[in-house]
Design a protein around this motif. Structure first.
Motif, PDB file in Angstrom:
ATOM      1  N   LEU A  35      -6.269  -6.442  -5.761  1.00 48.73           N
ATOM      2  CA  LEU A  35      -6.198  -5.488  -6.868  1.00 48.73           C
ATOM      3  C   LEU A  35      -7.286  -4.419  -6.700  1.00 48.73           C
ATOM      4  N   ALA A  36      -8.475  -4.827  -6.250  1.00 50.03           N
ATOM      5  CA  ALA A  36      -9.549  -3.853  -6.011  1.00 50.03           C
ATOM      6  C   ALA A  36      -9.107  -2.837  -4.950  1.00 50.03           C
ATOM      7  N   GLN A  37      -8.455  -3.327  -3.924  1.00 51.19           N
ATOM      8  CA  GLN A  37      -7.955  -2.407  -2.878  1.00 51.19           C
ATOM      9  C   GLN A  37      -6.873  -1.479  -3.448  1.00 51.19           C
ATOM     10  N   ALA A  38      -6.012  -2.039  -4.305  1.00 53.26           N
ATOM     11  CA  ALA A  38      -4.953  -1.219  -4.925  1.00 53.26           C
ATOM     12  C   ALA A  38      -5.583  -0.094  -5.749  1.00 53.26           C
ATOM     13  N   PHE A  39      -6.614  -0.417  -6.546  1.00 55.85           N
ATOM     14  CA  PHE A  39      -7.287   0.618  -7.335  1.00 55.85           C
ATOM     15  C   PHE A  39      -7.877   1.688  -6.414  1.00 55.85           C
ATOM     16  N   GLU A  49       0.840  -1.209   0.000  1.00 57.37           N
ATOM     17  CA  GLU A  49       0.000   0.000   0.000  1.00 57.37           C
ATOM     18  C   GLU A  49       0.874   1.257   0.000  1.00 57.37           C
ATOM     19  N   ARG A  50       1.952   1.224   0.777  1.00 56.12           N
ATOM     20  CA  ARG A  50       2.864   2.379   0.837  1.00 56.12           C
ATOM     21  C   ARG A  50       3.520   2.604  -0.527  1.00 56.12           C
ATOM     22  N   LEU A  51       3.944   1.522  -1.184  1.00 54.95           N
ATOM     23  CA  LEU A  51       4.577   1.633  -2.506  1.00 54.95           C
ATOM     24  C   LEU A  51       3.601   2.205  -3.530  1.00 54.95           C
ATOM     25  N   LEU A  52       2.344   1.743  -3.469  1.00 50.58           N
ATOM     26  CA  LEU A  52       1.335   2.209  -4.430  1.00 50.58           C
ATOM     27  C   LEU A  52       1.097   3.710  -4.282  1.00 50.58           C
ATOM     28  N   ARG A  67      -2.175 -14.449 -15.111  1.00 50.93           N
ATOM     29  CA  ARG A  67      -1.423 -14.223 -16.368  1.00 50.93           C
ATOM     30  C   ARG A  67      -1.637 -12.805 -16.884  1.00 50.93           C
ATOM     31  N   THR A  68      -2.055 -11.900 -16.019  1.00 49.32           N
ATOM     32  CA  THR A  68      -2.348 -10.528 -16.443  1.00 49.32           C
ATOM     33  C   THR A  68      -1.333  -9.560 -15.855  1.00 49.32           C
ATOM     34  N   LEU A  69      -0.954  -8.588 -16.677  1.00 44.28           N
ATOM     35  CA  LEU A  69      -0.116  -7.486 -16.229  1.00 44.28           C
ATOM     36  C   LEU A  69      -1.007  -6.247 -16.313  1.00 44.28           C
ATOM     37  N   VAL A  70      -1.089  -5.478 -15.242  1.00 40.80           N
ATOM     38  CA  VAL A  70      -1.935  -4.286 -15.233  1.00 40.80           C
ATOM     39  C   VAL A  70      -1.017  -3.065 -15.321  1.00 40.80           C
ATOM     40  N   ILE A  71      -1.346  -2.157 -16.223  1.00 36.15           N
ATOM     41  CA  ILE A  71      -0.568  -0.913 -16.331  1.00 36.15           C
ATOM     42  C   ILE A  71      -1.513   0.248 -16.019  1.00 36.15           C
ATOM     43  N   VAL A  72      -1.116   1.070 -15.048  1.00 31.29           N
ATOM     44  CA  VAL A  72      -1.889   2.269 -14.674  1.00 31.29           C
ATOM     45  C   VAL A  72      -1.072   3.468 -15.155  1.00 31.29           C
ATOM     46  N   GLY A  73      -1.682   4.316 -15.967  1.00 28.42           N
ATOM     47  CA  GLY A  73      -0.950   5.411 -16.595  1.00 28.42           C
ATOM     48  C   GLY A  73      -0.518   6.506 -15.634  1.00 28.42           C
ATOM     49  N   ARG A  93      -7.092   5.604  -6.724  1.00 21.08           N
ATOM     50  CA  ARG A  93      -8.187   6.554  -7.017  1.00 21.08           C
ATOM     51  C   ARG A  93      -8.152   7.760  -6.095  1.00 21.08           C
ATOM     52  N   THR A  94      -7.571   7.595  -4.899  1.00 20.23           N
ATOM     53  CA  THR A  94      -7.533   8.741  -3.982  1.00 20.23           C
ATOM     54  C   THR A  94      -6.468   9.751  -4.414  1.00 20.23           C
ATOM     55  N   ILE A  95      -5.563   9.351  -5.310  1.00 22.29           N
ATOM     56  CA  ILE A  95      -4.446  10.232  -5.691  1.00 22.29           C
ATOM     57  C   ILE A  95      -4.468  10.595  -7.175  1.00 22.29           C
ATOM     58  N   LYS A  96      -4.796   9.641  -8.026  1.00 19.30           N
ATOM     59  CA  LYS A  96      -4.720   9.867  -9.478  1.00 19.30           C
ATOM     60  C   LYS A  96      -6.087  10.266 -10.044  1.00 19.30           C
ATOM     61  N   SER A  97      -6.058  10.911 -11.215  1.00 22.15           N
ATOM     62  CA  SER A  97      -7.303  11.290 -11.882  1.00 22.15           C
ATOM     63  C   SER A  97      -8.120  10.047 -12.245  1.00 22.15           C
ATOM     64  N   SER A  98      -9.439  10.182 -12.143  1.00 25.24           N
ATOM     65  CA  SER A  98     -10.312   9.054 -12.487  1.00 25.24           C
ATOM     66  C   SER A  98     -10.224   8.717 -13.984  1.00 25.24           C
ATOM     67  N   LYS A  99      -9.714   9.676 -14.791  1.00 22.69           N
ATOM     68  CA  LYS A  99      -9.611   9.429 -16.243  1.00 22.69           C
ATOM     69  C   LYS A  99      -8.314   8.712 -16.637  1.00 22.69           C
TER      70      LYS A  99
END
Ligand SMILES: C[S@@+](CC[C@H](N)C(=O)[O-])C[C@H]1O[C@@H](n2cnc3c(N)ncnc32)[C@H](O)[C@@H]1O
Length: 249
Positions: A176-180, A149-152, A222-228, A184-190
């Motif tokens: 992953l839901a918790q990570a999102f 959580e701290r790293l995220l 087998r999924t890699l998630v990329i958050v912009g 969401r508290t820091i990054k734009s929803s878009k």
């Protein structure tokens, strides 16, 4: 006479993404050591080559076994998926060297780079890693969830593009839901979010969405998630991050 130990990565899955240096090391080996499904990616070309299969999650044990074989004079290759240095066996081998038989420090140990999932996933969608980025594993097998959580939060505050390895497993369906939620508290929803499954293979599947709409259920092992980052954007079916911050959208 002591043998050698080379740590290699098979790349994301497609044979063409295994490097020639990795193929050369595999061809020379007397013994292959690895997690079963990764060993299965290696064509059987030599009947005299021994395969030592092990289960997932026994990395340190596997590394010690490989080091013992090398110390006994065998030409050993330890097989990882992707790149062997990214959340994989190369670090486990050095952990075993650090805590194991002092004689192992004199062994001929080498690491061959491979194509990591993050690079294969990025190439499926364009150039999302075109600016500054970082990689975080969401697995809490080896570190506390509070550390993750701290790293995220730090990565989001720094506006890195974030590549999330190990986003989900049967044992960890909610993380992953918790990570999102944290992001969401820091990054734009878009902010663009990409789910890339089986990147770099013929079965590759990409889902492009936004942080607001990102559904953690889209991800599996087998999924890699990329958050912009704030500059990451879509152009048609492509997603990219410009090289200059002056290009902010
Ligand atoms: C234990 S990590 C190993 C990473 C590997 N050493 C690498 O460099 O790609 C396993 C995670 O890598 C990611 N991964 C591996 N191969 C992948 C692929 N072909 N497509 C998407 N993600 C992949 C997934 O997030 C998976 O849960």
């Amino acid at each position: 006479m002591s043998g050698s130990l080379v740590v290699v990565g098979t790349g994301p899955g497609k044979a063409e993404l295994m490097t020639p240096a990795t193929l050369a090391a595999l061809a020379k080996a007397t013994d292959l050591v690895g997690y079963g499904p990764y060993l299965d990616r290696i064509p059987k070309t030599r009947p005299d080559q021994r395969r030592h299969r092990s289960d997932n999650r026994v990395e340190l044990e596997r590394a010690r076994h490989a080091l013992s074989l090398a110390a006994a004079g065998r030409e050993v290759v330890v097989v990882s998926g992707g790149d062997p240095g990214v959340f994989a066996m190369a670090a486990a081998v050095f952990e075993a060297v650090e805590t194991g038989d002092p004689g192992w420090r004199a062994l001929d140990i080498r690491v061959e780079p491979g194509v990591t999932a993050m690079l294969a996933a990025a190439a499926e969608v364009g150039a999302p890693l075109g600016g500054d980025f970082c990689a975080i594993s969401l697995s809490d097998n080896l570190k506390a969830w509070t550390t993750i959580e701290r790293l995220l939060r730090a990565a989001a505050e720094a506006d890195f593009v974030i590549a999330l390895y190990n986003p989900a497993s049967k044992a960890r369906p909610h993380q992953l839901a918790q990570a999102f939620e944290h992001l969401r508290t820091i990054k734009s929803s878009k902010t663009p979010v990409l789910f890339v499954r089986a990147a770099g293979t013929p079965e590759a599947k990409v889902v492009t969405t936004t942080l607001a709409a990102a559904d953690a259920a889209q991800a599996d092992m087998r999924t890699l998630v990329i958050v912009g980052a704030s500059t990451t954007r879509r152009i048609g079916r492509w997603v990219y991050t410009p090289r200059s911050e002056g290009a902010a959208s």
